[in-house]
Motif scaffolding. Structure first.
Motif, short mmCIF file in Angstrom:
data_model
loop_
_atom_site.label_atom_id
_atom_site.label_comp_id
_atom_site.label_asym_id
_atom_site.label_seq_id
_atom_site.Cartn_x
_atom_site.Cartn_y
_atom_site.Cartn_z
N VAL A 1 -21.63 96.48 53.86
CA VAL A 1 -20.73 95.30 54.45
C VAL A 1 -21.25 93.74 54.69
N VAL A 2 -20.54 92.97 54.12
CA VAL A 2 -21.02 91.47 54.17
C VAL A 2 -20.62 91.33 55.54
N VAL A 3 -21.70 90.59 56.40
CA VAL A 3 -21.39 90.34 57.64
C VAL A 3 -21.64 88.67 57.70
N GLU A 4 -22.33 87.95 56.95
CA GLU A 4 -22.55 86.55 56.63
C GLU A 4 -22.60 86.14 55.28
N THR A 5 -21.88 84.97 55.12
CA THR A 5 -21.68 84.48 53.64
C THR A 5 -22.07 83.17 53.36
N ASN A 6 -22.80 82.91 52.46
CA ASN A 6 -23.08 81.42 51.90
C ASN A 6 -22.75 81.52 50.45
N SER A 7 -21.59 82.16 50.01
CA SER A 7 -21.12 82.16 48.57
C SER A 7 -19.51 82.13 48.65
N SER A 8 -19.19 81.38 47.37
CA SER A 8 -17.98 81.46 47.22
C SER A 8 -17.12 82.55 46.43
N MET A 9 -18.08 83.60 46.39
CA MET A 9 -17.62 84.83 45.60
C MET A 9 -17.36 86.10 46.61
N PHE A 10 -17.91 85.91 47.52
CA PHE A 10 -17.87 87.14 48.75
C PHE A 10 -17.66 86.74 49.86
N LYS A 11 -16.81 87.42 50.78
CA LYS A 11 -16.39 87.07 52.10
C LYS A 11 -16.70 88.03 53.12
N VAL A 12 -16.84 87.60 54.41
CA VAL A 12 -17.11 88.61 55.36
C VAL A 12 -16.04 89.66 55.49
N ASN A 13 -16.93 90.99 55.57
CA ASN A 13 -16.08 92.19 55.36
C ASN A 13 -15.98 92.98 54.26
N ASP A 14 -16.28 92.14 53.30
CA ASP A 14 -16.14 92.93 51.84
C ASP A 14 -17.18 94.06 51.77
N GLU A 15 -16.84 95.09 51.22
CA GLU A 15 -17.63 96.18 50.98
C GLU A 15 -18.37 96.00 49.55
N VAL A 16 -19.69 95.91 49.67
CA VAL A 16 -20.20 95.65 48.28
C VAL A 16 -21.48 96.62 48.17
N PHE A 17 -22.15 96.62 46.71
CA PHE A 17 -23.12 97.19 46.09
C PHE A 17 -23.86 96.76 45.27
N GLY A 18 -25.28 97.01 45.11
CA GLY A 18 -25.84 96.36 43.91
C GLY A 18 -27.40 96.79 44.02
N MET A 19 -28.07 96.39 42.91
CA MET A 19 -29.36 96.44 42.95
C MET A 19 -29.88 95.07 43.21
N ILE A 20 -30.77 94.85 44.10
CA ILE A 20 -31.22 93.44 44.81
C ILE A 20 -32.37 92.99 44.13
N ASN A 21 -32.49 91.88 43.58
CA ASN A 21 -33.68 91.14 43.15
C ASN A 21 -34.62 91.95 42.41
#
Length: 312
Positions: free
Chosen positions: A71-91
């Protein structure tokens, strides 16, 4: 925050649970509170001193792991907001730092988790599924082509079967005989028991072969490749002569390494949401059992994926 750091290359005793500072996020990043982690053979190889270890060995602290959901708890992005549930392969193939309570993730490496998918399923559908998707897209598969997926019961393989079927191809998967029914349940049209198959006597030829093993498996694959067909091989260091061997039968051979890609993660999210793919979760461990999860994966008998949950 809690994190597992790799103190030295070697056995699982080098995975140390500790407390470190929570990461700060840069422009274009979000801070994800991790719910589930998926582990992959590259994690085990890197821990042992192979894989990505040489690239990462000077990181302090060195934190393994690339597949996360949370869950996103902080954001510095225009694409995602706090409380968004996300997944991915990071970096990947860089320093993902996935074995942690909080992970700084690029907005270009993640996607929104479908509501009908658990955090465990989402984490499982990252590196392995991305590898399968990117390989199949590189091959530019066409409907009704014939596809051979090696190690089709494994992490990459079981996704590749499902994605190749989504593209409308005829799919054959290899495994030991005990996993035959599992592979057919994924949608494969045929199964080959690799332990008891005479590759040189095979009458069937394939337009596309996904090799997840390397070595002599490439020799087997060349024997069943159609003229003009494509072999894509994943295991680096075990496939250096793939191009020459494929060319010997008038085919094409490529090596491939998966790359973090948020747009591809969105494609996987859509396939998950619509039920075209589904991860098979072999075993689930708790975060403080990470060593056990590594040891299980090292046995080489995993069907599908191993997931580690941050909370019980």
């Amino acid at each position: 925050m809690k994190a597992i750091i790799l103190e030295n290359a070697g056995g699982t005793e080098n995975l140390k649970l500790t407390e470190i500072e929570k990461p700060t996020i840069k422009q274009g990043e979000v801070l994800v509170e991790v719910k589930s982690i998926s582990i992959n053979p590259i994690d085990v190889k890197t821990r042992s001193g192979k894989g990505a270890f040489q690239k990462l060995k000077d990181k302090n602290p060195l934190i393994l792991g690339w597949d996360i959901s949370g869950v996103v708890v902080e954001t510095n992005s225009s694409m995602f907001k706090v409380n968004d549930e996300v997944f991915g392969m990071i970096n990947f193939p860089g320093h993902g730092k996935g074995y942690a309570q909080f992970v700084a993730a690029s907005e270009n490496h993640i996607a929104l988790k479908p509501k009908n998918i658990s955090f465990e399923e989402a984490a499982a559908t990252s590196l392995a599924a991305l590898t399968a998707l990117q390989a199949i897209e590189k091959a530019e598969l066409k409907e009704s082509q014939s596809v051979l997926i090696h190690a089709a019961s494994g992490g990459v393989g079981h996704f590749a079967v499902q994605i190749a079927k989504y593209f409308g191809t005829s799919v054959t998967g290899t495994s030991s005989d005990k996993n035959r029914e599992f592979i057919l349940s994924l949608g494969a049209d045929q199964h080959i028991d690799y332990k008891n198959y005479e590759w040189g006597n095979s009458e069937e030829k394939f337009d596309f072969i996904l090799d997840t093993i390397g070595g002599e498996n490439i020799d087997h694959s060349v024997k069943v490749l159609k003229e003009g067909g494509i072999i894509i091989s994943i295991p680096s260091g075990l496939n250096d002569d793939i191009e020459e061997k494929a060319a010997s039968v008038k085919g094409k051979g490529f090596k491939m390494m998966v790359q973090s890609d948020g747009n591809d993660m969105k494609k996987l999210a859509q396939l998950l949401e619509k039920g075209f793919i589904k991860p098979h979760i072999y075993k689930v461990y708790h975060f403080d059992e990470m060593s056990n999860a590594h040891e299980e994966l090292e046995k080489g008998r995993t069907v599908g994926k191993i997931v580690v949950n941050f909370k019980k």
